[in-house]
Design a protein around this motif. Structure first.
Motif, PDB file in Angstrom:
ATOM      1  N   UNK A   1       0.849  -1.189   0.000  1.00 25.76           N
ATOM      2  CA  UNK A   1       0.000   0.000   0.000  1.00 25.76           C
ATOM      3  C   UNK A   1       0.891   1.247   0.000  1.00 25.76           C
ATOM      4  N   UNK A   2       0.850   2.051  -1.072  1.00 26.04           N
ATOM      5  CA  UNK A   2       1.729   3.230  -1.143  1.00 26.04           C
ATOM      6  C   UNK A   2       1.556   4.184   0.038  1.00 26.04           C
ATOM      7  N   UNK A   3       0.311   4.326   0.539  1.00 29.20           N
ATOM      8  CA  UNK A   3       0.077   5.265   1.642  1.00 29.20           C
ATOM      9  C   UNK A   3       0.835   4.807   2.890  1.00 29.20           C
ATOM     10  N   UNK A   4       0.729   3.522   3.199  1.00 29.14           N
ATOM     11  CA  UNK A   4       1.419   3.017   4.388  1.00 29.14           C
ATOM     12  C   UNK A   4       2.933   2.971   4.168  1.00 29.14           C
ATOM     13  N   UNK A   5       3.342   2.556   2.971  1.00 24.92           N
ATOM     14  CA  UNK A   5       4.777   2.493   2.671  1.00 24.92           C
ATOM     15  C   UNK A   5       5.397   3.887   2.778  1.00 24.92           C
ATOM     16  N   UNK A   6       4.721   4.873   2.176  1.00 28.28           N
ATOM     17  CA  UNK A   6       5.221   6.250   2.235  1.00 28.28           C
ATOM     18  C   UNK A   6       5.250   6.773   3.650  1.00 28.28           C
ATOM     19  N   UNK A   7       4.198   6.476   4.411  1.00 27.25           N
ATOM     20  CA  UNK A   7       4.116   6.952   5.797  1.00 27.25           C
ATOM     21  C   UNK A   7       5.270   6.397   6.631  1.00 27.25           C
ATOM     22  N   UNK A   8       5.492   5.090   6.568  1.00 31.45           N
ATOM     23  CA  UNK A   8       6.531   4.480   7.403  1.00 31.45           C
ATOM     24  C   UNK A   8       7.923   4.891   6.946  1.00 31.45           C
ATOM     25  N   UNK A   9       8.146   4.957   5.626  1.00 31.81           N
ATOM     26  CA  UNK A   9       9.464   5.383   5.128  1.00 31.81           C
ATOM     27  C   UNK A   9       9.760   6.810   5.582  1.00 31.81           C
ATOM     28  N   UNK A  10       8.765   7.673   5.440  1.00 29.40           N
ATOM     29  CA  UNK A  10       8.923   9.093   5.800  1.00 29.40           C
ATOM     30  C   UNK A  10       9.124   9.239   7.312  1.00 29.40           C
TER      31      UNK A  10
END
Lengths: 188, 76
Positions: free
Chosen positions: A13-22
């Motif tokens: 999920x891009x939203x979760x991936x982006x959130x955790x990476x950020x």
């Protein structure tokens, strides 16, 4: 088993991936910046002879600095790539996008400084200064470089509000609010 | 995970130490080296995932209808 499934969901999920990476990038860089701040305090306020920070005995080595800054560059680049490939996944913000792109470019310069230092180190200089460090005091230089990077990251993080939780709340700033897919499907 | 990184770091350091001039200064601790190496590998993995993951067209901006609804507004 449940954790593995949650990790798989986060990866797809891009939203979760982006959130955790950020979030990880901002948190780690924040702790890194605290170390630089403590070094400045040790030098300017406590007038110590050496400035190891709190964890200098563990981390203050040329290869560790180089690896850390490479890792931070890759993380921030991953955040930007995730966002550019999935426009609309976060609140729309020109300031946020500018801050994120600026953070990537500035961290690339920071990585260049550390690459230069590694070359000097391999050439036999035990405490290399880098490129600009030959003109400006190196401790202060890297304190300010890291300040700029964490500043840009915090601005981008705040403006994008990348949290995957509570996304149905209206955006008071007038930006766009991303909606999750109704069927809960995940992309490849 | 951290144990396997530590397991990799010990022989890797033994092999790489002379080549990377690690002896110029105090030997980097295994804990610090392993942690930073782990963070580097995780970042590399995250960049790989970022290049792969995509859900284009499924997110709505400003309340706009998704592409399928725009093409067929009455659901016909």
């Amino acid at each position: 088993m449940r954790y593995i499934q949650r990790i798989r969901q986060a990866i797809e999920d891009p939203i979760q991936l982006g959130f955790w990476t950020f979030t990880i990038a901002v948190a780690v860089q924040f702790l890194h910046q605290l170390e630089h701040l403590l070094q400045i305090v040790q030098k300017e306020v406590w007038h110590w002879d050496t400035y190891p920070g709190l964890l200098g005995a563990i981390f203050d080595f040329e290869w560790v600095h180089f690896l850390y800054n490479s890792a931070l560059f890759l993380s921030v680049l991953a955040v930007l790539v995730t966002f550019l490939k999935n426009p609309g996944m976060w609140r729309r913000s020109r300031v946020g996008l500018f801050a994120l792109v600026f953070a990537v470019v500035f961290q690339a310069y920071h990585l260049f400084e550390h690459s230069f230092r590694i070359v000097q180190y391999l050439g036999g200089t035990p405490k290399p200064l880098g490129l600009v460090g030959q003109i400006v005091p190196v401790l202060e230089l890297h304190f300010w470089i890291n300040s700029v990077v964490i500043g840009a990251l915090v601005v981008a993080y705040y403006r994008f509000s990348p949290s995957p939780y509570g996304r149905s709340e209206p955006d008071g700033a007038g930006g766009a609010q991303a909606s999750r897919p109704a069927d809960g499907s995940v992309g490849a | 995970m951290s144990l396997s990184i530590l397991g990799l770091a010990i022989p890797a350091r033994a092999v790489l130490a002379p080549a990377l001039h690690l002896g110029h200064e105090q030997q980097p601790g295994l804990v610090g080296t392993s942690l930073i190496l782990g963070y580097f590998l995780v970042s590399l993995l995250l960049l790989g995932l970022a290049l792969r993951v995509r859900k284009a067209g499924e997110y709505q901006i400003d309340g706009a209808a998704p592409p399928a609804e725009r093409r067929n507004p009455k659901g016909l």
